[in-house]
Enzyme design. Structure first.
Site, PDB file in Angstrom:
ATOM      1  N   LYS A  80      -0.411  81.756   1.562  1.00 48.25           N
ATOM      2  CA  LYS A  80      -1.895  81.188   1.403  1.00 48.25           C
ATOM      3  C   LYS A  80      -2.225  80.898   2.895  1.00 48.25           C
ATOM      4  O   LYS A  80      -1.639  80.812   3.649  1.00 48.25           O
ATOM      5  CB  LYS A  80      -1.605  79.645   0.742  1.00 48.25           C
ATOM      6  CG  LYS A  80      -2.775  79.463   0.495  1.00 48.25           C
ATOM      7  CD  LYS A  80      -3.592  79.981  -0.681  1.00 48.25           C
ATOM      8  CE  LYS A  80      -5.125  79.208  -1.841  1.00 48.25           C
ATOM      9  NZ  LYS A  80      -5.266  79.178  -2.815  1.00 48.25           N
ATOM     10  N   GLY A 174     -15.319  68.392 -12.325  1.00 45.63           N
ATOM     11  CA  GLY A 174     -15.872  68.759 -11.242  1.00 45.63           C
ATOM     12  C   GLY A 174     -16.178  69.765 -11.418  1.00 45.63           C
ATOM     13  O   GLY A 174     -15.383  70.971 -12.857  1.00 45.63           O
ATOM     14  N   VAL A 175     -17.767  70.190 -11.693  1.00 53.39           N
ATOM     15  CA  VAL A 175     -18.090  71.417 -12.210  1.00 53.39           C
ATOM     16  C   VAL A 175     -19.365  72.208 -11.366  1.00 53.39           C
ATOM     17  O   VAL A 175     -20.007  72.344 -11.003  1.00 53.39           O
ATOM     18  CB  VAL A 175     -19.427  70.820 -13.750  1.00 53.39           C
ATOM     19  CG1 VAL A 175     -18.677  70.519 -14.848  1.00 53.39           C
ATOM     20  CG2 VAL A 175     -20.272  69.406 -13.463  1.00 53.39           C
ATOM     21  N   GLY A 176     -17.596  72.238 -10.944  1.00 45.44           N
ATOM     22  CA  GLY A 176     -18.715  73.727 -10.014  1.00 45.44           C
ATOM     23  C   GLY A 176     -18.348  75.070 -10.332  1.00 45.44           C
ATOM     24  O   GLY A 176     -19.058  75.159 -11.641  1.00 45.44           O
ATOM     25  N   ASN A 177     -18.274  75.926  -9.885  1.00 38.54           N
ATOM     26  CA  ASN A 177     -18.393  77.631 -10.070  1.00 38.54           C
ATOM     27  C   ASN A 177     -17.003  77.570 -11.307  1.00 38.54           C
ATOM     28  O   ASN A 177     -17.673  78.119 -12.788  1.00 38.54           O
ATOM     29  CB  ASN A 177     -17.401  78.112  -8.922  1.00 38.54           C
ATOM     30  CG  ASN A 177     -18.704  78.208  -7.916  1.00 38.54           C
ATOM     31  OD1 ASN A 177     -19.388  78.400  -8.197  1.00 38.54           O
ATOM     32  ND2 ASN A 177     -18.047  78.542  -6.168  1.00 38.54           N
ATOM     33  N   VAL A 178     -15.833  77.429 -11.362  1.00 39.76           N
ATOM     34  CA  VAL A 178     -15.110  77.025 -12.526  1.00 39.76           C
ATOM     35  C   VAL A 178     -15.307  76.089 -13.712  1.00 39.76           C
ATOM     36  O   VAL A 178     -15.747  76.391 -14.660  1.00 39.76           O
ATOM     37  CB  VAL A 178     -14.111  76.953 -11.914  1.00 39.76           C
ATOM     38  CG1 VAL A 178     -12.743  77.402 -13.398  1.00 39.76           C
ATOM     39  CG2 VAL A 178     -13.390  78.281 -11.260  1.00 39.76           C
TER      40      VAL A 178
HETATM   41  P1  NAD Z   1     -16.475  74.523  -6.472  1.00 35.96           P
HETATM   42  O1  NAD Z   1     -16.126  73.970  -5.321  1.00 35.96           O
HETATM   43  O2  NAD Z   1     -17.387  75.362  -6.566  1.00 35.96           O
HETATM   44  O3  NAD Z   1     -15.994  73.349  -7.419  1.00 35.96           O
HETATM   45  C1  NAD Z   1     -15.661  72.192  -6.910  1.00 35.96           C
HETATM   46  C2  NAD Z   1     -16.826  71.261  -7.696  1.00 35.96           C
HETATM   47  O4  NAD Z   1     -15.366  70.043  -7.502  1.00 35.96           O
HETATM   48  C3  NAD Z   1     -17.601  70.985  -6.703  1.00 35.96           C
HETATM   49  O5  NAD Z   1     -19.123  70.913  -7.762  1.00 35.96           O
HETATM   50  C4  NAD Z   1     -17.595  69.562  -6.278  1.00 35.96           C
HETATM   51  O6  NAD Z   1     -18.869  69.428  -5.471  1.00 35.96           O
HETATM   52  C5  NAD Z   1     -16.862  69.194  -7.201  1.00 35.96           C
HETATM   53  N1  NAD Z   1     -16.208  67.485  -6.871  1.00 35.96           N
HETATM   54  C6  NAD Z   1     -15.356  67.771  -5.310  1.00 35.96           C
HETATM   55  N2  NAD Z   1     -14.415  66.108  -5.413  1.00 35.96           N
HETATM   56  C7  NAD Z   1     -15.100  65.503  -6.210  1.00 35.96           C
HETATM   57  C8  NAD Z   1     -14.775  64.267  -6.945  1.00 35.96           C
HETATM   58  N3  NAD Z   1     -14.325  63.780  -6.420  1.00 35.96           N
HETATM   59  N4  NAD Z   1     -15.130  63.996  -7.726  1.00 35.96           N
HETATM   60  C9  NAD Z   1     -15.656  65.217  -9.003  1.00 35.96           C
HETATM   61  N5  NAD Z   1     -15.868  66.528  -8.718  1.00 35.96           N
HETATM   62  C10 NAD Z   1     -15.265  66.420  -7.113  1.00 35.96           C
HETATM   63  O7  NAD Z   1     -14.557  75.029  -7.110  1.00 35.96           O
HETATM   64  P2  NAD Z   1     -14.593  75.857  -7.702  1.00 35.96           P
HETATM   65  O8  NAD Z   1     -14.329  77.186  -7.247  1.00 35.96           O
HETATM   66  O9  NAD Z   1     -14.859  75.787  -8.886  1.00 35.96           O
HETATM   67  O10 NAD Z   1     -12.610  75.338  -8.146  1.00 35.96           O
HETATM   68  C11 NAD Z   1     -12.241  74.214  -8.518  1.00 35.96           C
HETATM   69  C12 NAD Z   1     -10.601  74.401  -8.526  1.00 35.96           C
HETATM   70  O11 NAD Z   1     -10.185  75.174  -8.946  1.00 35.96           O
HETATM   71  C13 NAD Z   1     -10.399  74.544  -6.900  1.00 35.96           C
HETATM   72  O12 NAD Z   1      -9.453  73.442  -6.745  1.00 35.96           O
HETATM   73  C14 NAD Z   1      -9.953  75.289  -6.363  1.00 35.96           C
HETATM   74  O13 NAD Z   1      -8.844  75.598  -5.994  1.00 35.96           O
HETATM   75  C15 NAD Z   1      -9.069  76.122  -8.082  1.00 35.96           C
HETATM   76  N6  NAD Z   1      -9.061  77.168  -8.568  1.00 35.96           N
HETATM   77  C16 NAD Z   1     -10.493  78.250  -8.716  1.00 35.96           C
HETATM   78  C17 NAD Z   1     -10.316  79.304  -8.959  1.00 35.96           C
HETATM   79  C18 NAD Z   1     -11.391  80.449  -9.051  1.00 35.96           C
HETATM   80  O14 NAD Z   1     -10.892  81.412  -9.213  1.00 35.96           O
HETATM   81  N7  NAD Z   1     -12.409  79.783  -7.996  1.00 35.96           N
HETATM   82  C19 NAD Z   1      -8.780  80.008  -9.304  1.00 35.96           C
HETATM   83  C20 NAD Z   1      -8.197  79.301  -9.049  1.00 35.96           C
HETATM   84  C21 NAD Z   1      -7.936  77.697  -8.676  1.00 35.96           C
END
Ligand code: NAD
Length: 349
Positions: A80, A174-178
């Site tokens: 990483k 957290g309702v981002g990408n995943v």
């Molecule tokens: P992202 O940045 O698209 O989404 C994260 C969301 O969390 C955002 O909408 C953000 O506004 C929200 N957030 C931040 N702080 C917050 C809080 N205190 N309370 C509520 N919401 C909050 O990230 P992602 O790609 O959806 O990934 C989410 C998590 O999963 C991360 O920890 C990432 O490391 C992990 N992850 C992602 C992937 C992937 O394929 N994208 C793979 C493995 C692990």
């Protein structure tokens, strides 16, 4: 504090401090274990308050990648990298290319990809000066969400004795990408959703599209639900949050959810089943790693992602039998897979 006596140092093979004053770059690359193959794991950009905070993060994250890749059955080791800086303020093409140059110099010992603060477009800039990049051909998030859903199903089967998610209640942090795709999957499976996010637009999307109820970010821990799914930041399972939780299962995508290993043991004592994050969030890595090996095979990827169900179930059962926390069992299984591969010929990308 030095690296070798750092609390998170776990015999990492290499820790590289990268500095390019002209480009404004301060970064750390950690290669934890390359027994199974070249180290692979994303690059995070974050305004760490100190070098020690950045070091703590990269040491923990790279070890988790060794275990994630190992348990997912990939011929990849764990690595990483972290760039110290505010992605909104400090990120620019010169800095990104400078970082990519350091990865290139490692000659394929480490492959990097996106992570928090580093998006697909940034990875494409890395690719202009570096060959050792993955995760740029397709967005890995839907695959990660799918794998999480498999982990949730396994947890529901083991802990609640049910083979469907119909009528259950889940709180998604957290309702981002995943998180948003996980919400879609859970909604389609008949699960009632409660969501929180610091981004009001993300919340509105889940409310409008999946009939979710919204709560303020800090209120998510207090919801009475069957499943709590952390999909935002790490370290959120801690002494403050755990006493507030009113869930039977914790299963989500966020990396390093346990602030400390003892919190995994505390969850077990409280009768809450914790699905170790690196086990169930491996779906994106299973898909993205095909960029490294040049062997994109959607059927094989989906078969392996579906396999997260069986791996999770095995961990839950062993945890029960051995009266140990689930994350301890997962670590042991991953270490065994790495140990079994010691001395064997590696699959070359
Ligand atoms: P992202 O940045 O698209 O989404 C994260 C969301 O969390 C955002 O909408 C953000 O506004 C929200 N957030 C931040 N702080 C917050 C809080 N205190 N309370 C509520 N919401 C909050 O990230 P992602 O790609 O959806 O990934 C989410 C998590 O999963 C991360 O920890 C990432 O490391 C992990 N992850 C992602 C992937 C992937 O394929 N994208 C793979 C493995 C692990």
């Amino acid at each position: 504090m030095g690296v070798f006596n750092h609390a998170e140092f776990d015999n990492h093979e290499q820790v590289i401090f990268c500095r390019d004053e002209n480009a404004g770059l301060s970064a750390i690359i950690a290669l934890h274990d390359t027994t199974l193959g070249p180290a692979a794991g994303g690059c995070r950009m974050w305004p760490y308050p100190s070098i020690n905070d950045a070091l703590t993060d990269v040491l923990r994250l790279s070890r988790a990648m060794s275990y994630k890749n190992g348990l997912a059955g990939l011929s990849l080791g764990g690595g990483k990298s972290v760039i110290i800086g505010d992605p909104e303020r400090d990120k620019n093409e010169t800095l990104l290319k400078s970082f990519a140059g350091f990865v290139q110099k490692l000659g394929g010992q480490y492959y990097t990809a996106e992570d928090i603060g580093i998006g697909i477009n940034d990875v494409k800039i890395f690719a202009e000066t570096c060959h050792y990049i993955f995760g740029y051909s397709t967005d890995p998030s839907p695959f990660t969400a799918r794998g999480c859903c498999e982990g949730i199903k396994a947890a529901v089967m083991h802990h609640l004795g049910r083979n469907d998610l119909q009528g259950l209640k889940a709180a998604v942090q957290g309702v981002g990408n995943v998180g948003k795709i996980l919400c879609k999957n859970l909604h389609e499976a008949g699960t009632k959703l409660i969501v929180s996010d610091i981004n009001p637009e993300a919340v509105a999307y889940a409310v409008d599209n999946f009939g979710a109820d919204a709560v303020a970010p800090d209120e998510i821990y207090d919801q009475e639900v069957d499943i709590f799914s952390p999909c935002a930041m790490g370290g959120i399972l801690n002494d403050d949050s755990i006493p507030r939780l009113r869930t039977s299962i914790i299963a989500g995508a966020a990396n390093n959810q346990l602030e400390h290993p003892r919190h995994g043991r505390l969850l077990r004592e409280k009768g809450i089943l914790f699905a170790p994050d690196y086990v169930i969030n491996a779906g994106g890595m299973l898909q993205a790693s095909s960029d490294i090996f040049g062997n994109f095979d959607i059927d094989l990827i989906m078969k392996r992602i579906t396999g997260i169900y069986d791996t999770s179930l095995e961990i839950f059962k062993l945890s029960e039998q051995k009266n140990r926390a689930t994350h301890e069992i997962a670590d042991e299984l991953a270490k065994k897979r790495i140990a079994d591969a010691t001395g064997q010929q590696k699959v070359t990308p």
